[in-house]
Design a protein around this motif. Structure first.
Motif, mmCIF file in Angstrom:
data_model
loop_
_atom_site.group_PDB
_atom_site.id
_atom_site.type_symbol
_atom_site.label_atom_id
_atom_site.label_comp_id
_atom_site.label_asym_id
_atom_site.label_seq_id
_atom_site.Cartn_x
_atom_site.Cartn_y
_atom_site.Cartn_z
ATOM 1 N N ASP A 1 0.837 -1.208 0.000
ATOM 2 C CA ASP A 1 0.000 0.000 0.000
ATOM 3 C C ASP A 1 0.868 1.254 0.000
ATOM 4 O OD1 ASP A 1 -2.107 -1.703 0.111
ATOM 5 O OD2 ASP A 1 -2.715 -1.206 2.164
ATOM 6 N N GLY A 2 1.966 1.199 0.765
ATOM 7 C CA GLY A 2 2.895 2.341 0.785
ATOM 8 C C GLY A 2 3.469 2.593 -0.602
ATOM 9 N N ALA A 3 3.891 1.505 -1.259
ATOM 10 C CA ALA A 3 4.418 1.636 -2.622
ATOM 11 C C ALA A 3 3.318 2.120 -3.567
ATOM 12 C CB ALA A 3 4.980 0.299 -3.099
ATOM 13 N N GLY A 4 2.088 1.653 -3.327
ATOM 14 C CA GLY A 4 0.950 2.043 -4.170
ATOM 15 C C GLY A 4 0.671 3.537 -4.090
ATOM 16 N N LEU A 5 0.803 4.103 -2.889
ATOM 17 C CA LEU A 5 0.610 5.550 -2.733
ATOM 18 C C LEU A 5 1.633 6.307 -3.591
ATOM 19 C CD1 LEU A 5 -0.469 8.145 -1.342
ATOM 20 C CD2 LEU A 5 1.192 7.707 0.498
ATOM 21 N N VAL A 6 2.884 5.856 -3.552
ATOM 22 C CA VAL A 6 3.951 6.505 -4.326
ATOM 23 C C VAL A 6 3.628 6.416 -5.825
ATOM 24 C CG1 VAL A 6 6.432 6.420 -4.846
ATOM 25 C CG2 VAL A 6 5.625 6.052 -2.496
ATOM 26 N N GLU A 7 3.159 5.246 -6.263
ATOM 27 C CA GLU A 7 2.817 5.082 -7.681
ATOM 28 C C GLU A 7 1.643 5.976 -8.084
ATOM 29 O OE1 GLU A 7 4.147 0.872 -9.295
ATOM 30 O OE2 GLU A 7 2.458 0.680 -7.932
ATOM 31 N N ARG A 8 0.635 6.043 -7.228
ATOM 32 C CA ARG A 8 -0.543 6.873 -7.549
ATOM 33 C C ARG A 8 -0.173 8.340 -7.703
ATOM 34 N NH1 ARG A 8 -2.986 3.946 -3.865
ATOM 35 N NH2 ARG A 8 -3.137 5.562 -2.260
ATOM 36 N N VAL B 1 4.686 -3.826 -8.548
ATOM 37 C CA VAL B 1 5.289 -2.498 -8.326
ATOM 38 C C VAL B 1 6.406 -2.275 -9.353
ATOM 39 C CG1 VAL B 1 6.517 -1.018 -6.692
ATOM 40 C CG2 VAL B 1 4.722 -2.575 -5.869
ATOM 41 N N LYS B 2 6.286 -1.179 -10.118
ATOM 42 C CA LYS B 2 7.232 -0.907 -11.209
ATOM 43 C C LYS B 2 8.199 0.230 -10.875
ATOM 44 C CE LYS B 2 5.098 -3.300 -14.718
ATOM 45 N NZ LYS B 2 4.183 -4.049 -13.845
ATOM 46 N N LEU B 3 8.122 0.776 -9.675
ATOM 47 C CA LEU B 3 8.942 1.933 -9.300
ATOM 48 C C LEU B 3 10.430 1.630 -9.423
ATOM 49 C CD1 LEU B 3 6.876 2.766 -6.104
ATOM 50 C CD2 LEU B 3 6.964 4.165 -8.179
ATOM 51 N N PHE B 4 11.227 2.689 -9.565
ATOM 52 C CA PHE B 4 12.691 2.566 -9.535
ATOM 53 C C PHE B 4 13.101 2.330 -8.082
ATOM 54 C CE2 PHE B 4 16.938 4.358 -9.053
ATOM 55 C CZ PHE B 4 17.609 3.901 -10.175
ATOM 56 N N PHE B 5 13.668 1.165 -7.820
ATOM 57 C CA PHE B 5 14.034 0.793 -6.443
ATOM 58 C C PHE B 5 15.426 1.343 -6.106
ATOM 59 C CE2 PHE B 5 11.188 -3.264 -5.764
ATOM 60 C CZ PHE B 5 10.067 -2.441 -5.707
ATOM 61 N N ASP B 6 15.418 2.432 -5.354
ATOM 62 C CA ASP B 6 16.634 3.139 -4.902
ATOM 63 C C ASP B 6 17.022 2.489 -3.572
ATOM 64 O OD1 ASP B 6 18.509 5.308 -4.765
ATOM 65 O OD2 ASP B 6 17.131 6.393 -3.436
ATOM 66 N N THR B 7 17.929 1.513 -3.645
ATOM 67 C CA THR B 7 18.147 0.610 -2.515
ATOM 68 C C THR B 7 19.398 1.008 -1.735
ATOM 69 O OG1 THR B 7 17.221 -1.091 -3.966
ATOM 70 C CG2 THR B 7 18.226 -1.842 -1.910
ATOM 71 N N HIS B 8 19.221 1.266 -0.458
ATOM 72 C CA HIS B 8 20.280 1.777 0.424
ATOM 73 C C HIS B 8 20.693 0.641 1.359
ATOM 74 C CE1 HIS B 8 21.155 4.861 3.910
ATOM 75 N NE2 HIS B 8 22.237 4.197 3.551
ATOM 76 N N LEU B 9 21.878 0.098 1.113
ATOM 77 C CA LEU B 9 22.349 -1.054 1.882
ATOM 78 C C LEU B 9 23.156 -0.589 3.091
ATOM 79 C CD1 LEU B 9 23.500 -3.422 -1.029
ATOM 80 C CD2 LEU B 9 21.268 -3.329 0.111
ATOM 81 N N MET B 10 22.558 -0.664 4.262
ATOM 82 C CA MET B 10 23.273 -0.335 5.511
ATOM 83 C C MET B 10 23.774 -1.643 6.111
ATOM 84 S SD MET B 10 20.645 2.578 6.849
ATOM 85 C CE MET B 10 19.399 2.150 5.640
ATOM 86 N N LEU B 11 24.807 -2.187 5.474
ATOM 87 C CA LEU B 11 25.286 -3.528 5.786
ATOM 88 C C LEU B 11 26.789 -3.493 6.038
ATOM 89 C CD1 LEU B 11 23.552 -5.496 2.861
ATOM 90 C CD2 LEU B 11 22.618 -4.981 5.124
ATOM 91 N N GLU B 12 27.244 -4.304 6.969
ATOM 92 C CA GLU B 12 28.671 -4.449 7.244
ATOM 93 C C GLU B 12 29.391 -5.066 6.042
ATOM 94 O OE1 GLU B 12 29.628 -3.247 10.268
ATOM 95 O OE2 GLU B 12 31.692 -3.533 9.595
ATOM 96 N N ARG B 13 28.713 -5.994 5.334
ATOM 97 C CA ARG B 13 29.305 -6.652 4.163
ATOM 98 C C ARG B 13 28.343 -6.562 2.970
ATOM 99 N NH1 ARG B 13 33.456 -10.414 4.550
ATOM 100 N NH2 ARG B 13 33.309 -10.249 2.288
ATOM 101 N N PRO B 14 28.178 -5.384 2.403
ATOM 102 C CA PRO B 14 27.264 -5.253 1.258
ATOM 103 C C PRO B 14 27.683 -6.128 0.081
ATOM 104 C CG PRO B 14 28.594 -3.262 1.533
ATOM 105 C CD PRO B 14 28.813 -4.109 2.749
ATOM 106 N N ASP B 15 28.997 -6.377 -0.035
ATOM 107 C CA ASP B 15 29.503 -7.173 -1.164
ATOM 108 C C ASP B 15 28.891 -8.569 -1.192
ATOM 109 O OD1 ASP B 15 31.044 -7.298 1.276
ATOM 110 O OD2 ASP B 15 32.516 -8.537 0.244
ATOM 111 N N LEU B 16 28.469 -9.074 -0.031
ATOM 112 C CA LEU B 16 27.899 -10.433 0.024
ATOM 113 C C LEU B 16 26.424 -10.468 -0.393
ATOM 114 C CD1 LEU B 16 29.404 -11.718 3.410
ATOM 115 C CD2 LEU B 16 30.331 -11.919 1.078
ATOM 116 N N TYR B 17 25.809 -9.323 -0.564
ATOM 117 C CA TYR B 17 24.356 -9.285 -0.782
ATOM 118 C C TYR B 17 23.922 -8.601 -2.067
ATOM 119 C CZ TYR B 17 24.184 -10.968 3.965
ATOM 120 O OH TYR B 17 24.367 -11.733 5.072
ATOM 121 N N ILE B 18 24.868 -7.993 -2.818
ATOM 122 C CA ILE B 18 24.428 -7.219 -3.988
ATOM 123 C C ILE B 18 23.754 -8.095 -5.050
ATOM 124 C CG2 ILE B 18 25.933 -5.197 -3.723
ATOM 125 C CD1 ILE B 18 27.853 -6.558 -5.707
ATOM 126 N N GLU B 19 24.245 -9.323 -5.226
ATOM 127 C CA GLU B 19 23.611 -10.208 -6.220
ATOM 128 C C GLU B 19 22.155 -10.484 -5.839
ATOM 129 O OE1 GLU B 19 26.893 -10.759 -5.723
ATOM 130 O OE2 GLU B 19 27.683 -10.844 -7.778
#
Ligand code: DX5
Ligand code: ZN
Length: 222
Positions: free
Chosen positions: A24-31, A65-83
């Motif tokens: 629903d939150g994403a839907g508001l942004v799309e609307r 949901v078709k929005l552009f996903f601007d993804t902010h990784l607050m991770l100690e090891r982002p390299d392990l999760y980008i894939e």
């Protein structure tokens, strides 16, 4: 003119929406025809909080949901999760400069996967820390709070850093966007815009606004 390169863009942060009803939150942004959705990923190590993971992005995609996903990784090891995040539907992967991992290699891998690459600085991290990577990113995210929680107070002491990064970009004829994240409202967004920011992550002031459409119009008019 504050920034001739990029029109101001709003990136609503889904962290501030009802987590039982994220679609629903994403839907508001799309609307409201806002093209970006900011997704805050927290690991309980790099930041003292947990949020959501790749399966949440994949579920939103499956929901249409078709929005552009601007993804902010607050991770100690982002390299392990980008894939995993790329497979799940992220469009941009923004990674912090502070933890110890191969930052350059990770930015390269993000671009090889066909995704947009962003670099993020905590409030205590100076602009010089990312100077060498500026040609490898399409966005620099300046945290205007210590990351981990929504609803914190904007840190005005980050304005000088925004201007410094804008100047470095312009001196080098680069074109990356400058995004701010944390405690943003319309008043301090105008100050960030004047300093050179052109993308505005907003959780509380958007999702808890009496009139989110009016808030979005206010950002577009900056
Ligand atoms: C903070 C997150 C932010 C946060 C912004 O760790 O990175 O994106 O959701 O929320 P507000 O606008 O409430 O400060
Ligand atoms: Zn964020």
């Amino acid at each position: 003119m504050a920034n001739p390169l990029h029109a101001p863009i709003l990136a609503p942060s889904l962290l501030a929406s009802d987590h039982a009803r994220l679609a629903d939150g994403a839907g508001l942004v799309e609307r409201l025809r806002i093209p970006w959705l900011h997704l805050d990923i927290m690991d309980g190590h790099f930041v003292p909080n947990l949020s959501f993971g790749p399966e949440t992005l994949a579920s939103l995609r499956r929901d249409g949901v078709k929005l552009f996903f601007d993804t902010h990784l607050m991770l100690e090891r982002p390299d392990l999760y980008i894939e995993a995040f790329a497979r799940a539907g992220a469009d941009r992967l923004s990674i912090h400069i502070e933890p110890a991992y191969d930052v350059i290699g990770t930015l390269t891998r993000i671009r090889e996967m066909g995704k947009h690459a962003g670099i993020v600085l905590n409030p205590g991290t100076p602009a010089v820390a990312i100077e060498a990577l500026l040609s490898q990113v399409d966005l620099v995210l300046v945290m205007t709070v210590q990351p981990g929680f929504g609803g914190q107070a904007f840190r005005r002491d980050q304005l000088a850093k925004i201007a410094e990064i804008r100047d470095l970009r312009d001196q080098r004829n680069l074109t990356f966007r400058i995004e701010v994240d944390g405690g943003i409202d319309l008043a301090n967004a105008a100050q960030c815009r004047a300093a050179g920011a052109d993308a505005f992550v907003v959780g509380t002031s958007f999702f808890k606004a009496a009139d989110p459409a009016a808030f979005a119009a206010g950002i577009a008019a900056l």
